[in-house]
Design a protein around this motif. Structure first.
Motif, PDB file in Angstrom:
ATOM      1  N   ASN A   1     -26.297 -11.690  13.206  1.00  0.00           N
ATOM      2  CA  ASN A   1     -25.199 -12.135  14.044  1.00  0.00           C
ATOM      3  C   ASN A   1     -24.241 -12.954  13.192  1.00  0.00           C
ATOM      4  N   PRO A   2     -22.967 -12.997  13.555  1.00  0.00           N
ATOM      5  CA  PRO A   2     -22.010 -13.780  12.766  1.00  0.00           C
ATOM      6  C   PRO A   2     -22.412 -15.263  12.715  1.00  0.00           C
ATOM      7  N   GLN A   3     -22.163 -15.864  11.584  1.00  0.00           N
ATOM      8  CA  GLN A   3     -22.448 -17.291  11.376  1.00  0.00           C
ATOM      9  C   GLN A   3     -21.115 -18.027  11.412  1.00  0.00           C
ATOM     10  N   ARG A   4     -20.886 -18.797  12.416  1.00  0.00           N
ATOM     11  CA  ARG A   4     -19.560 -19.360  12.655  1.00  0.00           C
ATOM     12  C   ARG A   4     -19.215 -20.543  11.761  1.00  0.00           C
ATOM     13  N   ASP A   5     -20.205 -21.170  11.153  1.00  0.00           N
ATOM     14  CA  ASP A   5     -19.939 -22.297  10.263  1.00  0.00           C
ATOM     15  C   ASP A   5     -20.817 -22.180   9.028  1.00  0.00           C
ATOM     16  N   CYS A   6     -20.385 -22.835   7.956  1.00  0.00           N
ATOM     17  CA  CYS A   6     -21.169 -22.781   6.727  1.00  0.00           C
ATOM     18  C   CYS A   6     -22.438 -23.622   6.883  1.00  0.00           C
ATOM     19  N   VAL A   7     -23.467 -23.233   6.167  1.00  0.00           N
ATOM     20  CA  VAL A   7     -24.755 -23.916   6.182  1.00  0.00           C
ATOM     21  C   VAL A   7     -24.873 -24.753   4.921  1.00  0.00           C
ATOM     22  N   TYR A   8     -25.245 -26.028   5.077  1.00  0.00           N
ATOM     23  CA  TYR A   8     -25.353 -26.924   3.931  1.00  0.00           C
ATOM     24  C   TYR A   8     -26.348 -26.365   2.910  1.00  0.00           C
ATOM     25  N   GLY A   9     -25.940 -26.339   1.665  1.00  0.00           N
ATOM     26  CA  GLY A   9     -26.788 -25.845   0.587  1.00  0.00           C
ATOM     27  C   GLY A   9     -26.531 -24.398   0.213  1.00  0.00           C
ATOM     28  N   ASN A  10     -25.876 -23.635   1.104  1.00  0.00           N
ATOM     29  CA  ASN A  10     -25.538 -22.243   0.799  1.00  0.00           C
ATOM     30  C   ASN A  10     -24.152 -22.166   0.148  1.00  0.00           C
TER      31      ASN A  10
END
Length: 374
Positions: free
Chosen positions: A196-205
């Motif tokens: 599914n789309p990820q609407r915000d960035c993930v810390y560390g990625n």
């Protein structure tokens, strides 16, 4: 046509260019022949007229036509038909639908219709071929293998067997009616298209973006993947101008802070890149945007990289119906020079695949440069 008067033979090919090639073959065979009255060369309408007319019957002629230009196929009374590479006719079975009925009068039950082609899947050409195989009355089928041709370059064909996709090799050289020439395994596409789309960035990625820019009426697609090979976002839109494309790229840049944004620079791509880099007095320009010039070699390189990633399950895709249809319908074909060409199946697009390829190349280029990952 050379022996009997009042014969009209139509030779059909898959394009205007191939029509001209076939005419040139006939011209070389008939060079300096006393039986040729004239050769007419007009745009999309070419013919050879013979000298065998009588007091009561006109000269015979051979008409050379492209099967793509339907209006040039009508209003004739034909004695015979020859179709070359008919399985690849853009409009399908134009011989059966349009041209064959024209033999009812002049053919007088003796007309011959010869259709020759490399196979192209389970289409109308296979249906005709199988009628001959099954001994349906009035149908005969023949195969000529490359090994029966004394002019075949066996070393070159052996090399192609090693380098071509298996389905493409079997179609082009073994006369197999393959179900699909898709360069992506359809089962793998279903297996990998689960995100599914990820609407915000993930810390560390970290994130990498590819942008395939279409002309006004074509799709522009922006794809973002993360450092794990997961596709996290896809923006796809059409009928828009350069300033709007810049806004959409800026939105993605603000949301994911991608380490690199790789944009196709062909066409209107370069002006869009320049706009993205420039400051408008309110917002800073995008500094980490890079251009990618698409050539046959560079396109092949990034597509092969995507093919490898899908085959090795090094990338996971969004669960999107347009994406899955595009991946499953992306095919390989062999050019006349023996090069592999990648293209969307008829009626489909390739913007999602190109944007995915650019995103993957963005990731590879950034990591190869040894830039510290933020």
């Amino acid at each position: 046509a050379m022996i009997e008067p009042d014969q009209i033979i139509m030779v059909l090919s898959a394009s205007d260019a191939l029509t001209t090639e076939l005419l040139n073959v006939f011209k070389s065979i008939l060079r300096d022949s006393p039986f040729v009255r004239n050769i007419k060369v007009q745009a999309s309408k070419q013919e050879i007229v013979f000298t065998n007319g009588t007091k009561d019957l006109p000269d015979s002629k051979i008409l050379f036509r492209s099967a793509n230009i339907l209006e040039n196929l009508r209003s004739y009374s034909l004695s015979h038909i020859l179709g070359d590479e008919v399985a690849f006719f853009e409009h399908g079975d134009v011989i059966g639908r349009i041209v064959a009925p024209a033999t009812n009068i002049k053919g007088k039950g003796k007309a011959k219709i010869i259709m020759a082609s490399t196979p192209a899947g389970n289409n109308f050409f296979k249906d005709y071929y199988m009628k001959g195989e099954l001994n349906v009355p009035n149908f005969k089928s023949y195969k000529i293998h490359y090994s029966e041709n004394p002019w075949s370059d066996l070393k070159d064909i052996a090399s192609m067997k090693l380098n071509l996709p298996k389905a493409l090799y079997e179609q082009e050289f073994e006369m197999v009616f393959v179900n699909s020439l898709s360069i992506f395994d359809v089962n793998a596409v279903d297996e990998l298209s689960v995100l599914n789309p990820q609407r915000d960035c993930v810390y560390g990625n970290t994130y990498y973006t590819g942008v395939d820019i279409g002309m006004k009426n074509d799709y522009t697609t922006i794809v973002t993947i993360d450092n794990l090979g997961n596709m996290v976002d896809m923006q796809r839109f059409t009928d828009c101008e350069s300033p709007y494309i810049k806004v959409r790229i800026k939105e993605v840049a603000d949301r994911y802070s991608p380490s690199m944004i790789l944009v196709e620079a062909n066409g209107i791509g370069l002006p869009v890149i320049s706009m993205c880099r420039a400051s408008d007095g309110v917002h800073e320009g995008i500094s980490n945007i890079e251009e990618f010039y698409t050539t046959s070699d560079s396109k092949s390189k990034i597509l092969n990289q995507l093919i490898s990633a899908v085959s090795n399950k090094e990338i996971h895709l969004l669960n999107d119906p347009d994406l899955k249809a595009e991946f499953k319908g992306y095919i390989a074909k062999l050019s006349k020079s023996g090069n592999v060409l990648y293209q969307a199946s008829y009626g489909l697009h390739d913007d999602i695949i190109m944007a995915c390829s650019l995103a993957l190349q963005s990731k590879a280029s950034f990591q190869y440069q040894g830039i510290a990952i933020r």
